[in-house]
Design a protein around this motif. Sequence first.
Motif, PDB file in Angstrom:
ATOM      1  N   CYS A  32       0.868  -1.172   0.000  1.00  0.00           N
ATOM      2  CA  CYS A  32       0.000   0.000   0.000  1.00  0.00           C
ATOM      3  C   CYS A  32       0.903   1.218   0.000  1.00  0.00           C
ATOM      4  CB  CYS A  32      -0.916  -0.012   1.212  1.00  0.00           C
ATOM      5  SG  CYS A  32      -2.110  -1.335   1.160  1.00  0.00           S
TER       6      CYS A  32
ATOM      7  N   LYS B  51       0.162   7.961  -0.474  1.00  0.00           N
ATOM      8  CA  LYS B  51      -0.175   9.008  -1.431  1.00  0.00           C
ATOM      9  C   LYS B  51       0.884  10.090  -1.357  1.00  0.00           C
ATOM     10  CE  LYS B  51      -5.152   8.538  -1.702  1.00  0.00           C
ATOM     11  NZ  LYS B  51      -6.443   9.211  -1.543  1.00  0.00           N
TER      12      LYS B  51
ATOM     13  N   ALA C 177       6.682   3.946   3.010  1.00  0.00           N
ATOM     14  CA  ALA C 177       5.545   3.157   3.485  1.00  0.00           C
ATOM     15  C   ALA C 177       5.641   2.932   4.994  1.00  0.00           C
ATOM     16  CB  ALA C 177       5.482   1.829   2.747  1.00  0.00           C
TER      17      ALA C 177
ATOM     18  N   ASP D  43       3.111   4.341   7.907  1.00  0.00           N
ATOM     19  CA  ASP D  43       2.530   3.523   8.976  1.00  0.00           C
ATOM     20  C   ASP D  43       2.591   4.270  10.301  1.00  0.00           C
ATOM     21  OD1 ASP D  43       1.819   1.345   7.457  1.00  0.00           O
ATOM     22  OD2 ASP D  43       3.640   0.200   7.917  1.00  0.00           O
TER      23      ASP D  43
ATOM     24  N   GLU E 169      -2.335   8.378   4.264  1.00  0.00           N
ATOM     25  CA  GLU E 169      -3.246   7.769   3.286  1.00  0.00           C
ATOM     26  C   GLU E 169      -2.464   6.912   2.299  1.00  0.00           C
ATOM     27  OE1 GLU E 169      -6.606  10.303   1.789  1.00  0.00           O
ATOM     28  OE2 GLU E 169      -5.214  11.846   2.502  1.00  0.00           O
ATOM     29  N   ARG E 170      -3.165   5.977   1.670  1.00  0.00           N
ATOM     30  CA  ARG E 170      -2.534   5.036   0.740  1.00  0.00           C
ATOM     31  C   ARG E 170      -3.167   5.106  -0.644  1.00  0.00           C
ATOM     32  NH1 ARG E 170       1.683   2.533   3.456  1.00  0.00           N
ATOM     33  NH2 ARG E 170       1.182   2.566   5.644  1.00  0.00           N
TER      34      ARG E 170
ATOM     35  N   ALA F 155      -4.550   2.985  -3.787  1.00  0.00           N
ATOM     36  CA  ALA F 155      -5.174   1.675  -3.935  1.00  0.00           C
ATOM     37  C   ALA F 155      -4.263   0.743  -4.745  1.00  0.00           C
ATOM     38  CB  ALA F 155      -6.519   1.802  -4.635  1.00  0.00           C
ATOM     39  N   PRO F 156      -4.233  -0.550  -4.414  1.00  0.00           N
ATOM     40  CA  PRO F 156      -3.409  -1.507  -5.177  1.00  0.00           C
ATOM     41  C   PRO F 156      -3.730  -1.504  -6.671  1.00  0.00           C
ATOM     42  CG  PRO F 156      -4.165  -2.510  -3.155  1.00  0.00           C
ATOM     43  CD  PRO F 156      -4.868  -1.186  -3.265  1.00  0.00           C
TER      44      PRO F 156
ATOM     45  N   ASP G 194       1.804  -6.784   2.695  1.00  0.00           N
ATOM     46  CA  ASP G 194       0.515  -6.165   3.010  1.00  0.00           C
ATOM     47  C   ASP G 194       0.700  -5.253   4.208  1.00  0.00           C
ATOM     48  OD1 ASP G 194      -2.060  -5.407   3.371  1.00  0.00           O
ATOM     49  OD2 ASP G 194      -2.831  -7.395   3.818  1.00  0.00           O
TER      50      ASP G 194
ATOM     51  N   THR H 167      -1.567  -3.192   5.304  1.00  0.00           N
ATOM     52  CA  THR H 167      -2.828  -2.869   5.938  1.00  0.00           C
ATOM     53  C   THR H 167      -3.130  -3.790   7.104  1.00  0.00           C
ATOM     54  OG1 THR H 167      -4.062  -4.292   4.406  1.00  0.00           O
ATOM     55  CG2 THR H 167      -3.760  -1.976   3.773  1.00  0.00           C
TER      56      THR H 167
END
Length: 72
Positions: free
Chosen positions: A2, A5, A20, A24, A29-30, A32-33, A69, A71
């Motif tokens: 993810c 942004k 990334a 965390d 915000e991320r 989308a895959p 992952d 998320t």
Amino acid sequence: MCVPKFATRRYPGLTLLEAADRADEDGGERIAPTTVNTYFQNLAAVFNWAVGEELVDRNLPIIRPAFRDLTA
């Protein structure tokens, strides 16, 4: 993965994985895959066009990193 942004603006000088991790910590915000996959597809299309125009000798395969992952 993810992807954060605006990773290069929010986390200048960091690699994508470092950005990334920082997102965390910050709760950023991320993307989308499916958006990341679209970016890869568009990049491949540009290289395919360049091969057709004989601007490059061949199209190198895009090696997608093993995304974890973020998320979970």
